[in-house]
Design a protein around this motif. Sequence first.
Motif, PDB file in Angstrom:
ATOM      1  N   TRP A 174       0.950  -1.285   0.087  1.00 13.84           N
ATOM      2  CA  TRP A 174      -0.194  -0.131  -0.080  1.00 13.84           C
ATOM      3  C   TRP A 174       0.845   1.176  -0.013  1.00 13.84           C
ATOM      4  O   TRP A 174       1.684   1.564   0.955  1.00 13.84           O
ATOM      5  CB  TRP A 174      -0.844  -0.091   1.217  1.00 13.84           C
ATOM      6  N   GLN A 176       2.279   5.192  -1.199  1.00  9.30           N
ATOM      7  CA  GLN A 176       1.729   6.732  -1.100  1.00  9.30           C
ATOM      8  C   GLN A 176       2.033   7.429  -2.481  1.00  9.30           C
ATOM      9  O   GLN A 176       2.761   8.060  -3.032  1.00  9.30           O
ATOM     10  CB  GLN A 176       2.474   7.422  -0.249  1.00  9.30           C
ATOM     11  N   THR A 181      -2.999   6.863  -2.215  1.00  9.31           N
ATOM     12  CA  THR A 181      -3.261   8.053  -1.336  1.00  9.31           C
ATOM     13  C   THR A 181      -2.045   8.336  -0.304  1.00  9.31           C
ATOM     14  O   THR A 181      -1.463   7.457   0.013  1.00  9.31           O
ATOM     15  CB  THR A 181      -4.527   7.999  -0.528  1.00  9.31           C
ATOM     16  N   SER A 182      -2.245   9.575   0.387  1.00  6.41           N
ATOM     17  CA  SER A 182      -1.209   9.886   1.460  1.00  6.41           C
ATOM     18  C   SER A 182      -1.087   8.961   2.491  1.00  6.41           C
ATOM     19  O   SER A 182      -0.409   9.086   3.411  1.00  6.41           O
ATOM     20  CB  SER A 182      -1.289  11.201   1.639  1.00  6.41           C
ATOM     21  N   ALA A 183      -2.528   8.355   2.839  1.00  3.50           N
ATOM     22  CA  ALA A 183      -2.581   7.523   3.999  1.00  3.50           C
ATOM     23  C   ALA A 183      -1.968   6.149   3.952  1.00  3.50           C
ATOM     24  O   ALA A 183      -1.966   5.281   5.026  1.00  3.50           O
ATOM     25  CB  ALA A 183      -3.997   7.350   4.297  1.00  3.50           C
TER      26      ALA A 183
END
Length: 227
Positions: A174, A176, A181-183
């Motif tokens: 996962w 960034q 996404t930045s999460a």
Amino acid sequence: MNVLVIGASRGIGLELVRQYLDAGQRVIATARDADGLARLKDVGAQTIQLDVADPASVSGLSWLLDGEKLDLALYVAGVFSTGGAISPPTQQDFDVMMHTNVLGVMQALPQVAPWVEEAGGQFAFLSSDMGHIGDSRSSRGWLYKVSKAALNMAVVAAQPDYPRAQFLLLHPGWVQTDMGTSAAALTVQDSVSALRQTLAKHKSSKTIHGCDDVPYLQWDGRPFAGW
């Protein structure tokens, strides 16, 4: 080492280009538009304009690569959607997802794999843990999950036709990026660094004969259990 990155205009693809160039490798990279090609030229890559969702665009790729010996090719291009099984996908959403994530692979693979065979190299495809059927616990990303499971089958089914190339399926984690996404838990730099180590560790010249011999690996080299 000669490296080809398909779908390299941003995110993981662009970082792969940067890191392999920094390691002193020669890199050929594709993007579908002028902005993407400019970014790749700025970091020092040789460029090819290519839209993996357009079979007419992909059809000339082998000709453009004529005479190359590719030690490593990476298919990175992909799109994502979050919708689940509570409503049917639209025809447009289905076509966009499948053309990029599946048809693009099936169009590009026969164009590129012979040049990977010339070098006895690796052809790696960015898949996802969401394409891992044995670990699917929700319908989130329904279309994406189906597309990545189909990508996995396309690669496994094609491997015996190219015995002098090693095919691999890789989950980058996962990450960034615009898609992740930045999460997300991993920076793009850390994901790509780990992917490069995993590819180097698993390089093999053996003849591949079936899905049990096509590595389906996470970014850090951990294998998925089953498919």
